[in-house]
Enzyme design. Structure first.
Site, PDB file in Angstrom:
ATOM      1  N   GLY A 253     -13.682  -0.874  -4.986  1.00  0.00           N
ATOM      2  CA  GLY A 253     -12.277  -0.525  -4.869  1.00  0.00           C
ATOM      3  C   GLY A 253     -11.766  -0.727  -3.470  1.00  0.00           C
ATOM      4  O   GLY A 253     -12.538  -0.840  -2.521  1.00  0.00           O
ATOM      5  N   PRO A 254     -10.445  -0.783  -3.333  1.00  0.00           N
ATOM      6  CA  PRO A 254      -9.852  -0.993  -2.016  1.00  0.00           C
ATOM      7  C   PRO A 254     -10.152   0.170  -1.073  1.00  0.00           C
ATOM      8  O   PRO A 254     -10.521   1.255  -1.524  1.00  0.00           O
ATOM      9  CB  PRO A 254      -8.350  -1.089  -2.297  1.00  0.00           C
ATOM     10  CG  PRO A 254      -8.155  -0.634  -3.682  1.00  0.00           C
ATOM     11  CD  PRO A 254      -9.450  -0.682  -4.387  1.00  0.00           C
ATOM     12  N   GLY A 256     -10.021   3.356   1.301  1.00  0.00           N
ATOM     13  CA  GLY A 256      -9.253   4.590   1.282  1.00  0.00           C
ATOM     14  C   GLY A 256      -9.052   5.199  -0.083  1.00  0.00           C
ATOM     15  O   GLY A 256      -8.314   6.163  -0.239  1.00  0.00           O
ATOM     16  N   THR A 257      -9.718   4.656  -1.103  1.00  0.00           N
ATOM     17  CA  THR A 257      -9.490   5.184  -2.445  1.00  0.00           C
ATOM     18  C   THR A 257     -10.477   6.290  -2.802  1.00  0.00           C
ATOM     19  O   THR A 257     -10.474   6.769  -3.921  1.00  0.00           O
ATOM     20  CB  THR A 257      -9.583   4.066  -3.491  1.00  0.00           C
ATOM     21  OG1 THR A 257     -10.689   3.237  -3.177  1.00  0.00           O
ATOM     22  CG2 THR A 257      -8.324   3.245  -3.501  1.00  0.00           C
ATOM     23  N   LYS A 259     -14.083   6.312  -2.168  1.00  0.00           N
ATOM     24  CA  LYS A 259     -15.454   5.947  -2.549  1.00  0.00           C
ATOM     25  C   LYS A 259     -16.467   6.803  -1.800  1.00  0.00           C
ATOM     26  O   LYS A 259     -17.385   7.366  -2.398  1.00  0.00           O
ATOM     27  CB  LYS A 259     -15.694   4.462  -2.270  1.00  0.00           C
ATOM     28  CG  LYS A 259     -14.761   3.557  -3.058  1.00  0.00           C
ATOM     29  CD  LYS A 259     -15.048   2.093  -2.833  1.00  0.00           C
ATOM     30  CE  LYS A 259     -14.717   1.613  -1.443  1.00  0.00           C
ATOM     31  NZ  LYS A 259     -13.288   1.650  -1.120  1.00  0.00           N
ATOM     32  N   THR A 260     -16.276   6.908  -0.485  1.00  0.00           N
ATOM     33  CA  THR A 260     -17.175   7.758   0.309  1.00  0.00           C
ATOM     34  C   THR A 260     -17.106   9.199  -0.179  1.00  0.00           C
ATOM     35  O   THR A 260     -18.121   9.879  -0.317  1.00  0.00           O
ATOM     36  CB  THR A 260     -16.762   7.709   1.787  1.00  0.00           C
ATOM     37  OG1 THR A 260     -16.479   6.369   2.135  1.00  0.00           O
ATOM     38  CG2 THR A 260     -17.843   8.250   2.664  1.00  0.00           C
ATOM     39  N   HIS A 476      20.215  -9.050   5.197  1.00  0.00           N
ATOM     40  CA  HIS A 476      18.953  -9.505   4.611  1.00  0.00           C
ATOM     41  C   HIS A 476      18.416  -8.470   3.628  1.00  0.00           C
ATOM     42  O   HIS A 476      18.127  -8.784   2.471  1.00  0.00           O
ATOM     43  CB  HIS A 476      17.941  -9.754   5.740  1.00  0.00           C
ATOM     44  CG  HIS A 476      16.602 -10.208   5.279  1.00  0.00           C
ATOM     45  ND1 HIS A 476      16.157 -11.489   5.417  1.00  0.00           N
ATOM     46  CD2 HIS A 476      15.589  -9.543   4.658  1.00  0.00           C
ATOM     47  CE1 HIS A 476      14.948 -11.599   4.918  1.00  0.00           C
ATOM     48  NE2 HIS A 476      14.568 -10.420   4.449  1.00  0.00           N
ATOM     49  N   GLU A 477      18.355  -7.227   4.068  1.00  0.00           N
ATOM     50  CA  GLU A 477      17.819  -6.182   3.197  1.00  0.00           C
ATOM     51  C   GLU A 477      18.744  -5.927   2.009  1.00  0.00           C
ATOM     52  O   GLU A 477      18.290  -5.694   0.894  1.00  0.00           O
ATOM     53  CB  GLU A 477      17.584  -4.886   3.975  1.00  0.00           C
ATOM     54  CG  GLU A 477      16.549  -4.993   5.089  1.00  0.00           C
ATOM     55  CD  GLU A 477      15.192  -5.478   4.612  1.00  0.00           C
ATOM     56  OE1 GLU A 477      14.873  -5.314   3.423  1.00  0.00           O
ATOM     57  OE2 GLU A 477      14.455  -6.060   5.431  1.00  0.00           O
ATOM     58  N   HIS A 480      17.986  -8.420  -0.640  1.00  0.00           N
ATOM     59  CA  HIS A 480      16.870  -8.024  -1.500  1.00  0.00           C
ATOM     60  C   HIS A 480      17.334  -7.001  -2.530  1.00  0.00           C
ATOM     61  O   HIS A 480      17.049  -7.120  -3.724  1.00  0.00           O
ATOM     62  CB  HIS A 480      15.760  -7.365  -0.671  1.00  0.00           C
ATOM     63  CG  HIS A 480      14.952  -8.318   0.143  1.00  0.00           C
ATOM     64  ND1 HIS A 480      14.394  -9.447  -0.395  1.00  0.00           N
ATOM     65  CD2 HIS A 480      14.598  -8.292   1.456  1.00  0.00           C
ATOM     66  CE1 HIS A 480      13.725 -10.083   0.570  1.00  0.00           C
ATOM     67  NE2 HIS A 480      13.846  -9.401   1.703  1.00  0.00           N
TER      68      HIS A 480
HETATM   69  P1  ADP Z   1     -13.174   4.789   1.018  1.00  0.00           P
HETATM   70  O1  ADP Z   1     -14.591   5.170   1.220  1.00  0.00           O
HETATM   71  O2  ADP Z   1     -12.859   4.354  -0.376  1.00  0.00           O
HETATM   72  O3  ADP Z   1     -12.622   3.836   2.013  1.00  0.00           O
HETATM   73  P2  ADP Z   1     -12.772   7.524   1.656  1.00  0.00           P
HETATM   74  O4  ADP Z   1     -13.626   8.142   0.626  1.00  0.00           O
HETATM   75  O5  ADP Z   1     -13.333   7.455   3.016  1.00  0.00           O
HETATM   76  O6  ADP Z   1     -12.292   6.106   1.195  1.00  0.00           O
HETATM   77  O7  ADP Z   1     -11.404   8.297   1.675  1.00  0.00           O
HETATM   78  C1  ADP Z   1     -10.791   8.716   2.853  1.00  0.00           C
HETATM   79  C2  ADP Z   1     -10.093  10.023   2.674  1.00  0.00           C
HETATM   80  O8  ADP Z   1      -9.012   9.905   1.762  1.00  0.00           O
HETATM   81  C3  ADP Z   1     -10.964  11.092   2.080  1.00  0.00           C
HETATM   82  O9  ADP Z   1     -11.687  11.746   3.065  1.00  0.00           O
HETATM   83  C4  ADP Z   1      -9.962  12.013   1.421  1.00  0.00           C
HETATM   84  O10 ADP Z   1      -9.418  12.907   2.332  1.00  0.00           O
HETATM   85  C5  ADP Z   1      -8.881  11.065   0.991  1.00  0.00           C
HETATM   86  N1  ADP Z   1      -9.025  10.698  -0.423  1.00  0.00           N
HETATM   87  C6  ADP Z   1      -9.230   9.472  -0.905  1.00  0.00           C
HETATM   88  N2  ADP Z   1      -9.279   9.477  -2.245  1.00  0.00           N
HETATM   89  C7  ADP Z   1      -9.131  10.737  -2.633  1.00  0.00           C
HETATM   90  C8  ADP Z   1      -9.119  11.389  -3.913  1.00  0.00           C
HETATM   91  N3  ADP Z   1      -9.279  10.711  -5.049  1.00  0.00           N
HETATM   92  N4  ADP Z   1      -8.939  12.714  -3.936  1.00  0.00           N
HETATM   93  C9  ADP Z   1      -8.789  13.395  -2.797  1.00  0.00           C
HETATM   94  N5  ADP Z   1      -8.791  12.860  -1.577  1.00  0.00           N
HETATM   95  C10 ADP Z   1      -8.955  11.537  -1.469  1.00  0.00           C
HETATM   96 ZN    ZN Z   2      12.948  -9.844   3.404  1.00  0.00          ZN
END
Ligand code: ADP
Ligand code: ZN
Length: 691
Positions: A253-254, A256-257, A259-260, A476-477, A480
């Site tokens: 996954g992208p 910040g979603t 995973k960690t 411009h905006e 859009h």
């Molecule tokens: P990745 O490993 O996918 O890049 P992280 O697990 O490091 O992302 O996510 C970073 C932070 O974003 C987490 O520490 C948390 O605070 C927040 N976060 C991301 N996804 C969630 C989720 N599903 N529920 C709650 N917090 C989330």
């Molecule tokens: Zn534009």
């Protein structure tokens, strides 16, 4: 990521503290390179001293000739290295008063056996001639002295010449090694720890207090990893039945979603230790280091089993082998990958070590990694949808002091396309902004500002824009906005802003995309048309165009090429897809002929030209509306959907979204969580920032 980083450093600190405890128990003496320096210095000093000990005194030819040679008091004359003459005085003459200075050694006061005097000469021949003629002038009954010659090595200089470069090299080596091992090699280990893994260990009992409660939204993923938790808690339950638990799970996954976060939650739920590291931790300049680190990691993990190893960004080492264009540089990475593979094969499924790995580019991973017995299970983690965002907001709003009227749902509505990390960021920003104004509670205004900030970077209050530029940006905006307003399939508008943000963006329009996974041709065409609305408006109003549309053009060029070459949406090219996930962006070989390439270029150009004409026509027809929106923008800088409704009326397509669409989207989502994960998706951005 921020949070997890903090935890990492914490745990590392803890580990190094315990390390210190251990070393202080060892005996105090430990071998150190300074000892070598010390010994060498001592030797030099000693040799210098021994030289002094001979106590030879400098003299000159004249004195020597007059006072010693002529008087028959010289025993031996030695020419050393053709440059120095040493004189030995006869033993019995040493008692003379004039030899008092050289009679005894400087140390020990014993009798000095010589040499007693020395002087330098510039030429041996000259000296010998002088000596000969001097002796010939003496009475003939005097005994003639002959010179001896001797080559003497200057040991001090020699050793210095040898040793100095070696010492220099050793010193340099130590210096580099310390640098490489992260600069932390102050004492214990230093150079010797380079092959050690850099994994941060989170001890289950103390440090992981993350559970599934903290992970919002990712319900399906949670369900999948639940099994792992069960296994880690009660392995017998599975092994009794002969079941095997996957050794590796790939989270796709992208960034910040979460995973960690999910991996940590698994460890937290199961109450087992958690090793966390990123793929790039294995990568080092030296050959073999990566492989050594992998082995070390697994040795450590087996000691702590049951436990979880989490490798973030595994694509740093897991890239498919033999695909690199500059093969030499990849050998080390291949070795690392190979040793990871063999380690994964090496441990049995019930050893209790489970590897979770994260990547956002599964398509570039080596297929050997994805084979059964390695990362055979894959869990897709996507950016959250509306409901998911609401759930994540609920989690992150909990610690904040909020005004009563703040609803997670409203915030979720305003943050299309945000990942979990962005949402966490928004919540934190909002609290910071509220604190700056000394508020008692965080209110909606703070959240608005925080969202803007996360979207566009810091608001640049000081960025100066000339009135003319501002007018261009406004039109411009507005272009859009108005174009999108009258296009059936364009995403509905949320707000338009011409407040300059960040370095590049002068303004942006934000849309609320429908949660959908399949896109019809019409939808993509409308999007292109809307993206061209900005440039078209400039063209219509000012008769000139500007660079403001650069990022729009970049985006639609990509979409158009994808339509023609990947989605099979072009009649001339037909239902062909040239999508090759294994290929990087800069690949030189194309899977089609030169003439096809030409057709593709022509078709893409036609597609965009047609869309531009459409945008021009639309905006010419709606020029009054365009003016109205632009004027309002110039006046207020930020306007919302309601304002546009007030100015130019409801969008003709505002309420026509058929239920069918939603069903389709739902179905698509179900499917995409399963097999169709690898399908390319249209490039899509919800926020269109313009330079
Ligand atoms: P990745 O490993 O996918 O890049 P992280 O697990 O490091 O992302 O996510 C970073 C932070 O974003 C987490 O520490 C948390 O605070 C927040 N976060 C991301 N996804 C969630 C989720 N599903 N529920 C709650 N917090 C989330
Ligand atoms: Zn534009």
């Amino acid at each position: 990521m921020g949070q997890s980083n903090d935890n990492n450093t914490d745990s590392q600190n803890k580990m190094s503290e315990t390390g210190k405890d251990n070393s202080s128990k060892k005996p105090k003496f430990n071998f150190n390179f300074y000892w070598i320096y010390g010994i060498i210095a001592l030797i030099f000093f000693g040799m210098q001293f021994l030289n002094l000990g001979t106590g030879a005194k400098q003299t000159t030819w004249e004195i020597f000739e007059r006072d010693m040679l002529k008087t028959q008091e010289v025993n031996r004359i030695v020419v050393v290295n053709n440059e120095q003459v040493e004189i030995y005085i006869k033993k019995e003459k040493l008692n003379d008063e004039k030899y008092r200075d050289v009679r005894s050694r400087t140390i020990g006061n014993s009798l000095n056996l010589g040499p007693h005097y020395y002087f330098n000469i510039s030429s041996v021949d000259y000296f010998l001639n002088e000596l000969k003629s001097a002796q010939e002038s003496y009475p003939s009954d005097l005994k003639k002295l002959h010179t001896e010659s001797e080559t003497r090595k200057n040991w001090g200089g020699e050793i210095l010449g040898w040793l100095f470069p070696i010492i220099l090299m050793i010193g340099l080596w130590i210096f580099i090694m310390r640098r490489m091992s992260g600069g932390s090699g102050g004492g214990a280990g230093g150079i010797f720890s380079i092959g050690k893994s850099k994994a941060a260990l989170f001890d289950a009992k103390k440090q992981i207090n993350i559970t599934f409660k903290d992970v919002a939204a990712l319900e399906e993923a949670k369900e999948e990893v639940m099994e792992i938790v069960e296994f880690l808690k009660k392995p017998q339950k599975f092994t009794k039945l002969g079941a095997k638990i996957p050794k590796g799970i790939l989270l796709i996954g992208p960034p910040g979603t979460g995973k960690t976060l999910l991996a940590k939650a698994v460890a937290g739920e199961a109450g087992v230790p958690f090793f966390s590291l990123t793929g790039s931790d294995f990568v080092e300049m030296f050959v073999g280091v990566g492989a050594a680190r992998v082995r070390d990691l697994f040795t450590q993990a087996k000691e702590k089993a049951p436990c979880i190893i989490f490798i973030d960004e595994i694509d740093a080492i897991g890239r498919s082998r033999g695909k690199g264009q500059f093969s030499g540089a990849n050998d080390e990475r291949e070795n690392t990958l190979n040793s990871l593979l063999s380690e994964m094969d090496g441990f049995t499924t019930n050893s209790g070590v489970i590897i979770l790995a994260a990547t956002n580019r599964p398509e570039i991973l080596d297929s050997a990694l994805l084979r059964p017995g390695r990362f055979d299970r894959q869990i897709g983690i996507d950016k959250p949808d509306l409901v998911g965002r609401e759930a994540i907001f609920t989690v992150h709003l909990k610690p904040l002091k909020l005004k009563k009227d703040i609803k997670p749902k409203n915030l979720a509505l305003q943050t299309p396309g945000f990942a979990g990390a962005d949402i966490a960021n928004v919540c934190n920003e909002a609290a910071l902004i509220a604190a700056r104004y000394n508020k008692k509670f965080v209110d909606m205004n703070d959240f608005q500002n925080a969202i803007d900030r996360v979207i566009g970077g810091l608001e640049k209050k000081t960025k100066i824009i000339s009135p003319e530029e501002k007018e261009i940006v406004a039109y411009h905006e507005a272009g859009h906005a108005v174009a999108g307003w009258y296009l059936e399939f364009a995403d509905p508008l949320v707000k338009v802003s011409i407040v300059p943000r960040g370095l590049a963006a002068l303004g942006y329009a934000q849309y609320l995309p429908k949660e959908q996974y399949l896109y019809r041709t019409e939808k993509l065409l409308d999007e292109i048309c809307m993206s061209l609305g900005g440039r078209a408006a400039e063209d219509i109003i000012f008769g000139k165009i500007s660079t403001g549309a650069t990022s729009d053009l970049e985006r639609i060029t990509k979409v158009a090429y994808n339509m023609v070459t990947i989605y099979g949406m072009n009649n001339k090219i037909g239902n062909l897809s040239f999508y090759d996930p294994q290929k990087g962006e800069y690949s030189f070989t194309k899977p089609y002929s030169e003439s096809t390439a030409q057709t593709i270029d022509i078709e893409v150009r036609n597609l965009i030209a047609t869309a531009y004409q459409r945008a021009l026509k639309l905006l010419r027809d709606k020029k009054d509306q365009l003016e109205a929106v632009a004027k309002e923008l110039l006046k207020r800088e930020v306007i919302f959907q309601e304002d546009i409704v007030r100015l130019i009326g409801e969008s003709p397509f505002a309420t026509t979204e058929p239920q069918k669409h939603k069903d389709l989207a739902k179905k698509a989502r179900k499917k995409s969580n399963g097999a169709s994960k690898k399908k390319p998706k249209p490039i899509k951005k919800t926020t269109k920032a313009d330079s």
